[in-house]
Design a protein around this motif. Structure first.
Motif, short mmCIF file in Angstrom:
data_model
loop_
_atom_site.label_atom_id
_atom_site.label_comp_id
_atom_site.label_asym_id
_atom_site.label_seq_id
_atom_site.Cartn_x
_atom_site.Cartn_y
_atom_site.Cartn_z
N ALA A 151 -7.54 28.86 63.55
CA ALA A 151 -7.35 27.43 63.29
C ALA A 151 -5.92 27.01 63.60
N ALA A 152 -4.95 27.86 63.26
CA ALA A 152 -3.55 27.54 63.57
C ALA A 152 -3.33 27.47 65.07
N GLN A 153 -3.98 28.35 65.81
CA GLN A 153 -3.91 28.28 67.28
C GLN A 153 -4.42 26.95 67.80
N ARG A 154 -5.58 26.54 67.26
CA ARG A 154 -6.17 25.28 67.73
C ARG A 154 -5.27 24.11 67.37
N GLU A 155 -4.64 24.17 66.17
CA GLU A 155 -3.71 23.11 65.80
C GLU A 155 -2.56 23.06 66.80
N ALA A 156 -2.05 24.22 67.19
CA ALA A 156 -0.95 24.28 68.17
C ALA A 156 -1.36 23.61 69.47
N GLN A 157 -2.59 23.85 69.92
CA GLN A 157 -3.05 23.22 71.16
C GLN A 157 -3.12 21.71 71.02
N GLY A 158 -3.51 21.24 69.83
CA GLY A 158 -3.52 19.80 69.60
C GLY A 158 -2.13 19.20 69.66
N HIS A 159 -1.16 19.87 69.04
CA HIS A 159 0.22 19.39 69.09
C HIS A 159 0.74 19.39 70.53
N ALA A 160 0.38 20.41 71.29
CA ALA A 160 0.86 20.51 72.67
C ALA A 160 0.35 19.35 73.52
N LEU A 161 -0.86 18.89 73.23
CA LEU A 161 -1.43 17.77 74.01
C LEU A 161 -0.53 16.55 73.98
N VAL A 162 0.16 16.33 72.87
CA VAL A 162 1.02 15.14 72.75
C VAL A 162 2.49 15.51 72.88
N GLY A 163 2.78 16.74 73.32
CA GLY A 163 4.15 17.13 73.56
C GLY A 163 4.99 17.40 72.33
N GLU A 170 6.55 19.80 70.53
CA GLU A 170 6.90 21.21 70.68
C GLU A 170 7.20 21.87 69.34
N ARG A 171 7.90 21.19 68.45
CA ARG A 171 8.27 21.81 67.19
C ARG A 171 7.05 22.22 66.38
N ASP A 172 6.13 21.29 66.18
CA ASP A 172 4.95 21.62 65.38
C ASP A 172 4.03 22.60 66.11
N CYS A 173 4.02 22.50 67.44
CA CYS A 173 3.21 23.43 68.23
C CYS A 173 3.70 24.86 68.03
N LEU A 174 4.99 25.09 68.22
CA LEU A 174 5.53 26.45 68.10
C LEU A 174 5.45 26.96 66.66
N ARG A 175 5.59 26.04 65.70
CA ARG A 175 5.45 26.43 64.30
C ARG A 175 4.02 26.91 64.02
N SER A 176 3.05 26.21 64.56
CA SER A 176 1.65 26.61 64.38
C SER A 176 1.36 27.94 65.07
N LEU A 177 1.97 28.14 66.25
CA LEU A 177 1.77 29.41 66.95
C LEU A 177 2.37 30.58 66.17
N ASP A 178 3.52 30.36 65.57
CA ASP A 178 4.12 31.42 64.74
C ASP A 178 3.19 31.77 63.58
#
Length: 282
Positions: free
Chosen positions: A121-133, A135-143
């Protein structure tokens, strides 16, 4: 293995019949064994939903995903319903709905859920953040995804693995995926080059999914000939494993390469791209 090497439209009738058969058998199974039969039926339903999405039928995909959750609950598994949110978030991701993707993924990250489901689920959240650019929340979700998926609890289960079984390091592969959407194609290409080399040869569908994203990253980095070489190999296997979801990246690749029409490699690749993208039954 059939799902990795066979067209969804060929598999779907078989999967639908098998799911109904197993669910029907579960109803007639002695009470002590019934939960196991229902859980087996739920896994069939989950995979049927995935193949429906690969065939381009999002409505059927969501219907089967919901049925998988219901069968799992009836079998005593309270968690697969939350994984269904992750699957729903994949549908919204491919439709370009970043907010919907993030919202669904966050609902599947309750502390009561198994680490693997929360990690996916955290991976999918990261992909959602990446769609809108973002980066901070995306990388945090990936971690967060990396930590959860690498935990002992996520790796030591005795039940069939939820989610991908062919990607060695899902968090790393998703990082490469996200870096492209974040406007960092060179970094994305480096990660995807490394992770795609680790995919098993027989996993044609998975190789196509991440391989086209890899080609797209190289094209966006200006490495046009290399991007065309990668895509050319993948296009040869696409007739065996057509995919509505993979085609979303094939379309993006075609648009990216259209900026380099003077390149011979691009001109040579265009007929094969057009054949894959032509309207067809998956």
């Amino acid at each position: 293995m059939l799902g990795q090497s066979t067209a969804p439209r060929v598999l779907l009738p078989l999967l639908e019949t098998q799911t109904r058969t197993v669910a029907g058998l579960a109803a007639d199974t002695p009470a002590a064994a019934r939960p196991s039969a229902l859980l087996l039926a739920s896994r069939f339903a989950e995979f049927t939903g995935w193949m429906a999405q690969e065939a381009g039928d999002s409505i059927a995909a969501l219907g089967w995903t919901d049925e998988a959750a219901e069968l799992a609950r009836a079998g005593g598994d309270p968690y697969l319903g939350s994984y269904a949110l992750v699957r729903r978030a994949l549908v919204t991701l491919y439709s370009g709905d970043a907010a919907g993707t993030v919202g669904l993924a966050r609902r599947a990250q309750s502390g009561e859920l198994p680490p693997r489901i929360r990690g996916l689920a955290a991976q999918r959240e990261a992909q959602g953040h990446a769609l809108v650019g973002d980066e901070r929340d995306c990388l945090r979700s990936l971690d967060r995804a990396r930590e959860l998926l690498n935990s002992d609890d996520a790796r030591s289960g005795t039940e069939p693995v939820i989610g991908t079984t062919h990607v060695n390091d899902p968090a790393a592969m998703t990082t490469g995926w996200c870096l492209h959407d974040l406007g960092r194609p060179k970094a994305a290409a480096e990660v995807l080059d490394r992770e795609c080399r680790r995919l098993p040869p027989h996993a044609l569908r998975t190789r196509a999914r991440y391989g086209f994203r890899r080609s797209l990253a190289h094209a966006a980095s200006g490495e046009v000939e290399h991007a065309c070489a990668i895509a050319g190999e993948l296009l040869r296997v696409m007739p065996a494993v057509p995919s509505a979801t993979v085609n979303s990246d094939v379309r993006r690749l075609a648009r990216e390469l259209s900026r380099f029409r003077s390149s011979r490699a691009v001109r040579d690749l265009q007929p094969a791209l057009a054949r894959v993208l032509a309207p067809a039954h998956f």
